[in-house]
Enzyme design. Structure first.
Site, short mmCIF file in Angstrom:
data_model
loop_
_atom_site.label_atom_id
_atom_site.label_comp_id
_atom_site.label_asym_id
_atom_site.label_seq_id
_atom_site.Cartn_x
_atom_site.Cartn_y
_atom_site.Cartn_z
N THR A 76 38.10 41.47 44.79
CA THR A 76 38.99 41.81 43.95
C THR A 76 40.01 42.39 42.99
OG1 THR A 76 38.57 39.12 44.75
CG2 THR A 76 39.84 39.72 42.51
N PHE A 91 41.11 43.75 39.57
CA PHE A 91 40.84 42.47 37.81
C PHE A 91 42.66 43.10 37.41
CE2 PHE A 91 39.13 38.40 37.95
CZ PHE A 91 38.63 38.26 39.44
#
Ligand SMILES: O=C(O)C(=O)C[C@]1(C(=O)O)C=C[C@@H](O)C=C1
Length: 417
Positions: A279, A281
Site C-alpha cells: 500500500t 501512503f
C-alpha cells in the site's frame, strides 16, 4: 497528550485516555468544506511549488483563527475542561492550546485513520520514526487534524497494489489545502485473527477494512471457509471488535501487531492474495517542502478543463512525453462541482457527459525546468491545475516475504522535511 482546547462546539473532537498504545482518538470533526477550487488555476499551491528555491509564497505559518471572521471553525477536545469557575461556558483559548507545528518538544504528531494496530499506524511509524501517532476515525478527520494544528502531519493510503486506488483520499486531497510532502510504501501482510482457542471451522463471519477483504478474497475462498464478509472501518478496529465482544464465530483480517494488541490468535498467516501486496501512503502537511534535484522526486498534480475538447488528455500526456518525464499514476474522479455536462449536439438532441478531475503522478521534481515547462504548457489547455506536492520518492526495496513492517519503529522516510 495534546492540550485540551475548548471553544464553542462547531467541531467535535473527542479524545480519551486508552491503553498505553492509544493516546487518544480523534473523532468526527464537523466543519463546512474549506474553499473549493473555483479559480481557474490554483496559484496558491502551484506557485508555492513552482518557486523551487524560495520558501512557499503563501503563508500557512499561523494557526487558523478560531471563531474568527474568516472561519466558522472551532474545536473542542475532550475531556472538556470547562471554565475555571465550574460553569459550562467555554474557556478562552490560550497560547498553550495552540502548540506550534511541526514539533512539540521533540515529537512529531502524525494523524492516521484507524486505531492502533492499523496498517496506517505502521505507515506513520515508517514515515516518521518515533512520531506520536494520532488515531482518527475517518480520513477526513486526519486532514482536519492537520489543518487545525492538532497534528503536524497526516499519513493516508492512496493506492494498493491489489485493491487499487483509495478514491476517498483523492477526493479529500482536492477538498483540503494540505500539501503532499512525502510517500511511503508499506508491504501489507494480512493475518486471520480469532479469539484464543477458536478453530477456523467454527467461523461464520470475517470482518475487516474493505481493502483488506478485497486483498484476501481468493485466499479466503481457498481456505474453505464458509463465511460472510463484512466491512469495518479499519483492520485493527475489526480485531478490537472481535476481542471486545468475545465473538467466537467471527475472525478479523488484520496485522500481527493487532493480534498482539488485542490478544487474538493468528490462525492463518500471510493470507493476502499476492505476496507482493503493497500500500502506498502519502504524507501531508500544511506547508509544501522545497523541491530538490539531488534525489529522485515525484510530483502529484490534479487538473480539469471546462471546455469542449476530446484531446485534453492526449495534450497533457504529450507535454510529459516530449520531455521524457515518466508517469507513475493516472486517476480520474468525478468533477465535484459539475459531475455532468449537458451537450447540445447540433439538433440531434441533448447528451449528458460525465466530467472528470484527472490526477497524475510523474517522476520529476518541480525544481527541474522540464517539469516546470511541462506544467506551464499544461496550464494553457486546462481550466484548473493544482500541484498537490513535489516530494522524494520512496526508493525502499519491497520485502515480499516475512512479516510486515507493522511495528512503528522501522525507519524509511521519504519526506525531506
Ligand atoms: O485498515 C487499516 O489497517 C488501514 O490502515 C487502511 C488500509 C487501506 O485503507 O487501504 C491500509 C492498508 C491496507 O491496504 C488495508 C487497509
Amino acid at each position: 497528550m495534546a492540550a485540551a482546547i475548548n471553544t464553542t462546539a462547531a467541531l467535535q473532537i473527542r479524545t480519551w485516555q486508552q491503553n498505553p498504545h492509544r493516546l487518544f482518538q480523534i473523532r468526527s470533526i464537523q466543519r463546512p468544506d474549506p474553499a473549493g477550487f473555483s479559480r481557474s488555476v490554483d496559484w496558491q499551491s502551484t506557485c508555492a511549488i513552482l518557486s523551487s528555491t524560495t520558501k512557499a509564497t503563501h503563508d500557512h505559518s499561523s494557526p487558523p483563527v478560531i471563531n474568527g471572521s474568516n472561519t466558522t471553525t472551532a474545536l473542542d477536545l475532550v475531556p472538556t475542561v470547562v471554565g475555571g469557575n465550574g460553569n459550562n461556558l467555554p474557556k478562552p483559548l490560550s497560547i498553550t492550546d495552540l502548540s506550534p507545528a511541526p514539533m512539540h518538544g521533540s515529537t512529531l504528531r502524525v494523524a492516521y485513520q484507524g486505531v492502533p494496530g492499523a496498517y496506517s499506524e505502521a505507515a506513520a511509524g515508517k514515515a516518521y520514526p518515533n512520531c506520536e501517532a494520532i488515531p482518527c476515525d475517518q480520513f477526513e478527520v486526519a486532514f482536519q487534524a492537520v489543518e487545525l494544528w492538532i497534528a503536524d502531519r497526516a499519513v493516508l493510503p492512496v493506492e494498493n497494489s491489489l485493491g487499487g486506488s483509495i478514491h476517498r483520499n483523492y477526493d479529500l486531497l482536492l477538498r483540503h489545502r494540505l500539501h503532499i510532502v512525502g510517500e511511503v510504501q508499506l508491504p501489507v501482510h494480512h493475518c486471520l485473527l480469532v479469539l484464543p482457542g477458536v478453530r477456523k471451522e467454527y467461523l461464520t463471519r470475517v470482518i475487516s477494512h474493505p481493502q483488506a477483504l478485497a486483498q484476501c478474497e481468493h485466499t479466503l475462498t481457498a481456505l474453505g471457509l464458509n463465511v460472510t464478509r463484512e466491512a469495518f472501518d479499519d483492520t485493527a478496529a475489526a480485531a478490537e471488535y472481535v476481542a471486545a465482544n468475545g465473538l467466537r464465530n467471527t475472525a478479523a483480517i488484520a496485522s500481527a501487531r493487532a493480534a498482539e494488541l488485542y490478544n487474538l490468535q493468528i490462525v492463518a498467516d500471510g493470507i493476502q492474495d499476492d505476496s507482493g501486496n503493497v500500500t502506498r501512503f502519502v504524507m501531508l502537511a500544511r506547508e509544501p517542502i522545497i523541491p530538490r534535484t539531488d534525489r529522485p522526486f515525484k510530483t502529484s498534480i490534479v487538473f480539469a478543463h471546462d471546455r469542449e475538447g476530446t484531446s485534453l488528455l492526449f495534450k497533457v500526456l504529450s507535454a510529459f512525453a516530449f520531455r521524457d518525464i515518466s508517469l507513475t499514476k493516472i486517476e480520474s474522479r468525478p468533477h465535484r462541482n459539475r459531475p455532468i455536462r449537458l451537450v447540445d449536439d447540433a439538433n440531434v438532441g441533448t447528451a449528458k457527459r460525465f466530467e472528470y478531475m484527472f490526477y497524475i503522478d510523474f517522476e520529476a521534481s518541480m525544481a527541474e525546468p522540464r517539469a516546470q515547462n511541462a506544467l506551464a504548457e499544461i496550464q494553457e489547455f486546462t481550466s484548473f491545475l493544482r500541484v498537490l506536492g513535489s516530494y522524494p520518492m520512496d526508493m525502499t526495496p519491497w520485502s515480499t516475504t516475512g512479516p510486515p513492517s507493522a511495528s512503528s519503529s522501522s525507519s524509511s522516510s521519504s519526506s525531506s522535511d
